[in-house]
Design a protein around this motif. Structure first.
Motif, PDB file in Angstrom:
ATOM      1  N   VAL A   1       0.848  -1.200   0.000  1.00 13.51           N
ATOM      2  CA  VAL A   1       0.000   0.000   0.000  1.00 13.51           C
ATOM      3  C   VAL A   1       0.880   1.245   0.000  1.00 13.51           C
ATOM      4  O   VAL A   1       0.648   2.183  -0.766  1.00 13.51           O
ATOM      5  N   LEU A   2       1.908   1.250   0.835  1.00 18.54           N
ATOM      6  CA  LEU A   2       2.822   2.388   0.860  1.00 18.54           C
ATOM      7  C   LEU A   2       3.514   2.548  -0.493  1.00 18.54           C
ATOM      8  O   LEU A   2       3.602   3.649  -1.034  1.00 18.54           O
ATOM      9  N   GLU A   3       3.964   1.451  -1.069  1.00 19.43           N
ATOM     10  CA  GLU A   3       4.617   1.500  -2.376  1.00 19.43           C
ATOM     11  C   GLU A   3       3.674   2.053  -3.442  1.00 19.43           C
ATOM     12  O   GLU A   3       4.069   2.885  -4.268  1.00 19.43           O
ATOM     13  N   LEU A   4       2.424   1.621  -3.435  1.00 19.04           N
ATOM     14  CA  LEU A   4       1.452   2.108  -4.415  1.00 19.04           C
ATOM     15  C   LEU A   4       1.254   3.617  -4.292  1.00 19.04           C
ATOM     16  O   LEU A   4       1.226   4.339  -5.291  1.00 19.04           O
ATOM     17  N   LEU A   5       1.140   4.092  -3.064  1.00 17.06           N
ATOM     18  CA  LEU A   5       0.958   5.531  -2.855  1.00 17.06           C
ATOM     19  C   LEU A   5       2.207   6.317  -3.239  1.00 17.06           C
ATOM     20  O   LEU A   5       2.110   7.404  -3.814  1.00 17.06           O
ATOM     21  N   LEU A   6       3.361   5.763  -2.944  1.00 13.98           N
ATOM     22  CA  LEU A   6       4.604   6.429  -3.336  1.00 13.98           C
ATOM     23  C   LEU A   6       4.739   6.494  -4.856  1.00 13.98           C
ATOM     24  O   LEU A   6       5.142   7.508  -5.412  1.00 13.98           O
ATOM     25  N   ARG A   7       4.395   5.421  -5.530  1.00 10.33           N
ATOM     26  CA  ARG A   7       4.518   5.375  -6.989  1.00 10.33           C
ATOM     27  C   ARG A   7       3.553   6.354  -7.660  1.00 10.33           C
ATOM     28  O   ARG A   7       3.886   6.942  -8.685  1.00 10.33           O
ATOM     29  N   GLU A   8       2.381   6.506  -7.111  1.00 12.83           N
ATOM     30  CA  GLU A   8       1.369   7.375  -7.713  1.00 12.83           C
ATOM     31  C   GLU A   8       1.689   8.852  -7.536  1.00 12.83           C
ATOM     32  O   GLU A   8       1.341   9.661  -8.386  1.00 12.83           O
ATOM     33  N   HIS A   9       2.277   9.230  -6.422  1.00 16.99           N
ATOM     34  CA  HIS A   9       2.531  10.646  -6.108  1.00 16.99           C
ATOM     35  C   HIS A   9       1.248  11.469  -6.197  1.00 16.99           C
ATOM     36  O   HIS A   9       1.254  12.620  -6.612  1.00 16.99           O
ATOM     37  N   ARG A  10       0.140  10.838  -5.866  1.00 21.83           N
ATOM     38  CA  ARG A  10      -1.139  11.536  -5.783  1.00 21.83           C
ATOM     39  C   ARG A  10      -2.001  10.772  -4.792  1.00 21.83           C
ATOM     40  O   ARG A  10      -1.677   9.651  -4.407  1.00 21.83           O
ATOM     41  N   ALA A  11      -3.065  11.402  -4.396  1.00 21.53           N
ATOM     42  CA  ALA A  11      -3.940  10.761  -3.418  1.00 21.53           C
ATOM     43  C   ALA A  11      -4.788   9.680  -4.098  1.00 21.53           C
ATOM     44  O   ALA A  11      -5.253   9.850  -5.218  1.00 21.53           O
TER      45      ALA A  11
END
Length: 165
Positions: A45-55
Motif C-alpha cells: 500500500v505504501l509502495e502504491l501511494l509512493l509510486r502514484e505521487h497523488r492521493a
C-alpha cells in the motif's frame, strides 16, 4: 524523500524511482527500529501511494492490491491504511477522502497540502500547528492545538499553462 521542510514536495521534477525506493527503505528501517510490523500488504500500500505521487481512495488502493495478488476485501486496504496513517507514513486528504504517502515520514509535523483541482495532484509542505493566525488565536484563547491539517485547492504548475476546456 528528504528536503527543506519549507519546500513543498509533489510538483517538482525528481528521480521518481529513487524517491520510491528511498522512501520504502526508510519506512522499513524505521519499522525495524521501532518494532513495527511492515507486513507485505502494508508495504505494498505504501509502495502504491509512493509510486502514484497523488492521493488514492481506499477502493482504488484495493483494486491495485487485487491486481498485485493481495486480498480483495475492503478491510485489507483499510487496516493497512490505518497502520500507515497512525505511524505517519501516509496522510488522509479529507477533501478527496483519499490517502497520500507522507513526504516527510521521519519528521514530526503537521502537513499542509496543495491539491490541484484539475488533476488531483497533491504536494505536501510542513506547517506548524502553533504558527500563523490560527496559532495566535488558539494561544489567545488558551487552546492547545495538538493536530492540524491544512488543505488548499488550486492549480498545479503542470496544469497552470494547459488550455482549459
Amino acid at each position: 524523500m528528504t528536503s527543506n521542510p519549507a519546500t513543498p514536495l509533489g510538483f517538482e521534477a525528481h528521480d521518481h524511482a529513487a524517491c520510491v525506493s528511498g522512501a520504502l527503505e526508510a519506512a522499513e528501517a524505521r519499522c525495524a527500529a521501532e518494532g513495527l510490523r511492515l507486513t507485505p500488504v502494508r508495504r505494498k500500500v505504501l509502495e502504491l501511494l509512493l509510486r502514484e505521487h497523488r492521493a488514492l481512495g481506499a477502493y482504488a488502493i484495493l483494486d491495485l492490491l487485487r491486481d498485485a495478488g493481495f486480498g480483495s476485501q475492503p478491510p485489507v486496504a483499510y487496516r493497512a491504511l490505518d497502520f500507515l496513517a497512525e505511524h505517519g507514513f501516509v496522510h488522509k486528504i479529507e477533501r478527496l477522502n483519499a490517502f497520500v504517502a507522507c513526504a516527510h515520514p521521519n519528521e514530526r509535523h503537521s502537513p499542509a497540502f496543495m491539491i490541484c483541482r484539475l488533476c488531483d495532484a497533491v504536494a505536501e509542505a510542513q506547517s506548524g500547528p502553533t504558527r500563523g493566525a490560527l496559532g495566535a488565536v488558539a494561544q489567545a484563547a488558551g487552546f492547545e492545538i495538538e493536530k492540524t491539517v491544512l488543505e488548499a485547492e488550486g492549480v498545479c504548475p503542470a496544469c497552470k499553462d494547459k488550455p482549459r476546456v
